[in-house]
Enzyme design. Sequence first.
Site, PDB file in Angstrom:
ATOM      1  N   ARG A   1      -8.022  -1.099   9.178  1.00 11.96           N
ATOM      2  CA  ARG A   1      -8.660   0.185   8.878  1.00 11.96           C
ATOM      3  C   ARG A   1      -9.660   0.086   7.713  1.00 11.96           C
ATOM      4  NH1 ARG A   1      -3.061   3.436   8.706  1.00 11.96           N
ATOM      5  NH2 ARG A   1      -2.271   1.312   8.570  1.00 11.96           N
TER       6      ARG A   1
ATOM      7  N   ASN B   1     -31.348  -3.735 -36.647  1.00  6.66           N
ATOM      8  CA  ASN B   1     -31.923  -2.685 -35.807  1.00  6.66           C
ATOM      9  C   ASN B   1     -32.689  -3.337 -34.663  1.00  6.66           C
ATOM     10  OD1 ASN B   1     -32.597   0.364 -35.616  1.00  6.66           O
ATOM     11  ND2 ASN B   1     -34.497  -0.730 -35.158  1.00  6.66           N
TER      12      ASN B   1
HETATM   13  C1  UD1 Z   1       4.620   0.988   5.595  1.00  3.44           C
HETATM   14  C2  UD1 Z   1       6.050   1.447   5.937  1.00  3.44           C
HETATM   15  C3  UD1 Z   1       6.130   2.961   5.816  1.00  3.44           C
HETATM   16  C4  UD1 Z   1       5.734   3.392   4.417  1.00  3.44           C
HETATM   17  C5  UD1 Z   1       4.355   2.839   4.044  1.00  3.44           C
HETATM   18  C6  UD1 Z   1       4.085   3.059   2.555  1.00  3.44           C
HETATM   19  C7  UD1 Z   1       6.979  -0.163   7.551  1.00  3.44           C
HETATM   20  C8  UD1 Z   1       7.294  -0.418   8.979  1.00  3.44           C
HETATM   21  N1  UD1 Z   1       6.406   1.011   7.288  1.00  3.44           N
HETATM   22  O1  UD1 Z   1       3.726   1.499   6.578  1.00  3.44           O
HETATM   23  O2  UD1 Z   1       7.462   3.398   6.097  1.00  3.44           O
HETATM   24  O3  UD1 Z   1       5.743   4.786   4.337  1.00  3.44           O
HETATM   25  O4  UD1 Z   1       4.270   1.429   4.266  1.00  3.44           O
HETATM   26  O5  UD1 Z   1       2.783   2.673   2.188  1.00  3.44           O
HETATM   27  O6  UD1 Z   1       7.248  -1.017   6.707  1.00  3.44           O
HETATM   28  N2  UD1 Z   1       2.420  -6.782   6.258  1.00  3.44           N
HETATM   29  C9  UD1 Z   1       2.754  -8.116   6.359  1.00  3.44           C
HETATM   30  N3  UD1 Z   1       3.081  -8.648   7.577  1.00  3.44           N
HETATM   31  C10 UD1 Z   1       3.119  -7.885   8.711  1.00  3.44           C
HETATM   32  C11 UD1 Z   1       2.798  -6.528   8.609  1.00  3.44           C
HETATM   33  C12 UD1 Z   1       2.448  -5.991   7.362  1.00  3.44           C
HETATM   34  O7  UD1 Z   1       2.746  -8.839   5.355  1.00  3.44           O
HETATM   35  O8  UD1 Z   1       3.434  -8.466   9.769  1.00  3.44           O
HETATM   36  C13 UD1 Z   1       2.056  -6.230   4.941  1.00  3.44           C
HETATM   37  C14 UD1 Z   1       0.666  -5.619   4.900  1.00  3.44           C
HETATM   38  O9  UD1 Z   1      -0.264  -6.591   4.469  1.00  3.44           O
HETATM   39  C15 UD1 Z   1       0.814  -4.497   3.853  1.00  3.44           C
HETATM   40  C16 UD1 Z   1       2.301  -4.138   3.936  1.00  3.44           C
HETATM   41  O10 UD1 Z   1       2.951  -5.186   4.627  1.00  3.44           O
HETATM   42  O11 UD1 Z   1       0.517  -4.939   2.542  1.00  3.44           O
HETATM   43  C17 UD1 Z   1       2.543  -2.803   4.661  1.00  3.44           C
HETATM   44  O12 UD1 Z   1       1.954  -2.848   5.934  1.00  3.44           O
HETATM   45  P1  UD1 Z   1       1.110  -1.619   6.484  1.00  3.44           P
HETATM   46  O13 UD1 Z   1       0.592  -2.003   7.829  1.00  3.44           O
HETATM   47  O14 UD1 Z   1       0.147  -1.147   5.475  1.00  3.44           O
HETATM   48  O15 UD1 Z   1       2.295  -0.548   6.690  1.00  3.44           O
HETATM   49  P2  UD1 Z   1       2.145   1.029   6.706  1.00  3.44           P
HETATM   50  O16 UD1 Z   1       1.711   1.449   8.071  1.00  3.44           O
HETATM   51  O17 UD1 Z   1       1.370   1.495   5.555  1.00  3.44           O
END
Ligand code: UD1
Length: 422
Positions: free
Chosen positions: A16, A346
């Site tokens: 995103r 200055n």
């Molecule tokens: C996640 C939470 C959600 C919470 C929100 C808070 C889960 C399933 N959901 O959603 O409940 O409210 O954060 O901000 O955890 N990442 C990895 N490996 C992966 C997938 C993600 O390292 O396979 C990392 C991403 O880089 C990121 C973090 O985990 O830094 C969170 O992933 P993101 O996709 O942003 O989760 P949200 O949809 O925000």
Amino acid sequence: MKNISAVILAAGEGTRMNSNYPKILHKLGSKPMLGHVMDNVQIAGVKDIFVITGYKSELVENFVADKASCVPQKKLLGTGDAVWQIKDKPSLNQKNARLLVIYGDTPLITSSTIKKLLQKHMETEASCTLLTVTTKDPTGYGRVVRNDGGTVVKIVEEQDATVFERAIEEINVGVYVFKAEELFTAIKKIKPDNAKREYYLTDVIEVLNKQNLLVNSVETQDHDEILGVNSRQGLARAYAIYKMRILEDIVAAGVTVLDPQTTFIDEKVKIGRDTVIYPYTVIECDVVIGENCSIGPFCRIRSGCDIGNNVCLGNFVEINRSSVGVFSRIKHQSYIGDTTIEENVNIGAGTIVANYDGKNKNKTIIKSGAFIGTGTILVAPVKIGKGAMTGAGAVVTKNKDVPDKAVVVGVPAKIFKKQKGK
Ligand code: UD1
Ligand code: MG
């Protein structure tokens, strides 16, 4: 803290953001989001830190360097799978090992909140303690589902939530402390049977609850803290909050900031009491400014500057890797780079230091009491002596040092006269 490790999840691409760089390397101020999270975890007292890398992992590893251990996640199968990558680490297989899990895209969570969460976890002997917040706009976050007795029973992601669950206003911030052994046993049981077909870490909560293991929570009142950055809009919102936090600290230390909206000051800046910062001023990292100074409007102080007490830097002044001694003044439209300006100097309007010759950045020294005339160009390396003067429009060429008390004029500048006195 003893027996506690931390893992920061930073493998995601962050689609995103619409960027060529991993989301967590986007900067908030002078450091990437991931840097904020790493620093906050460390300040909270956790030394053993793992960072899960995936998308463009070499860039993330370069940034992390020796500040933490990077662990690759080969396929991005979800946050549960990301945490699974560190299951064999020796520090997590010790008796009573605890694991703090935090996401790399939540840079505003403070070290004091992390500390509170760790403390509560240790006091209550819970299997998991998670951070929550209650908000009128829970859009995009996982909802915290409690039973009638108020116990957390599960977290449900927005895409998988029922209409009733979507109406829940308590959300999962994405920071948890677990008993490591119970966490990894629970991760084994989660399945990717959800809208995103991912292994959600959040599903672990329901697994623990079903085993009658205690899941506790800490609720933060600071709504700003929870912001998870998933888009450029989110990054801009996070920066606005972060910036205001810095300005609040600066103002509390006795500095006047006339217009916070148009003032940008890095967290690694120190400013002395009774200094006034006028609108549209940008002060970058590693800058020290003394007391009683007047800065701006429209002034840019770049990294590595040291500004003494009672200095005036006025409008359209840019200063870079330079120091300015007490009571010196640069009031209008100047560029000063790689320069040491001593006290009581200055610098006339429109003075430019030509510090870059196309290959090297060269140094300029302006000794105490010197008076640099309007529109002077100082071609570095060059030294202007004590009490020396340059005429309007003079071009002082490189290595043509101006002796103490001398007056130079013209292009190229030549000695016009020597002033009397010491
Ligand atoms: C996640 C939470 C959600 C919470 C929100 C808070 C889960 C399933 N959901 O959603 O409940 O409210 O954060 O901000 O955890 N990442 C990895 N490996 C992966 C997938 C993600 O390292 O396979 C990392 C991403 O880089 C990121 C973090 O985990 O830094 C969170 O992933 P993101 O996709 O942003 O989760 P949200 O949809 O925000
Ligand atoms: Mg997120």
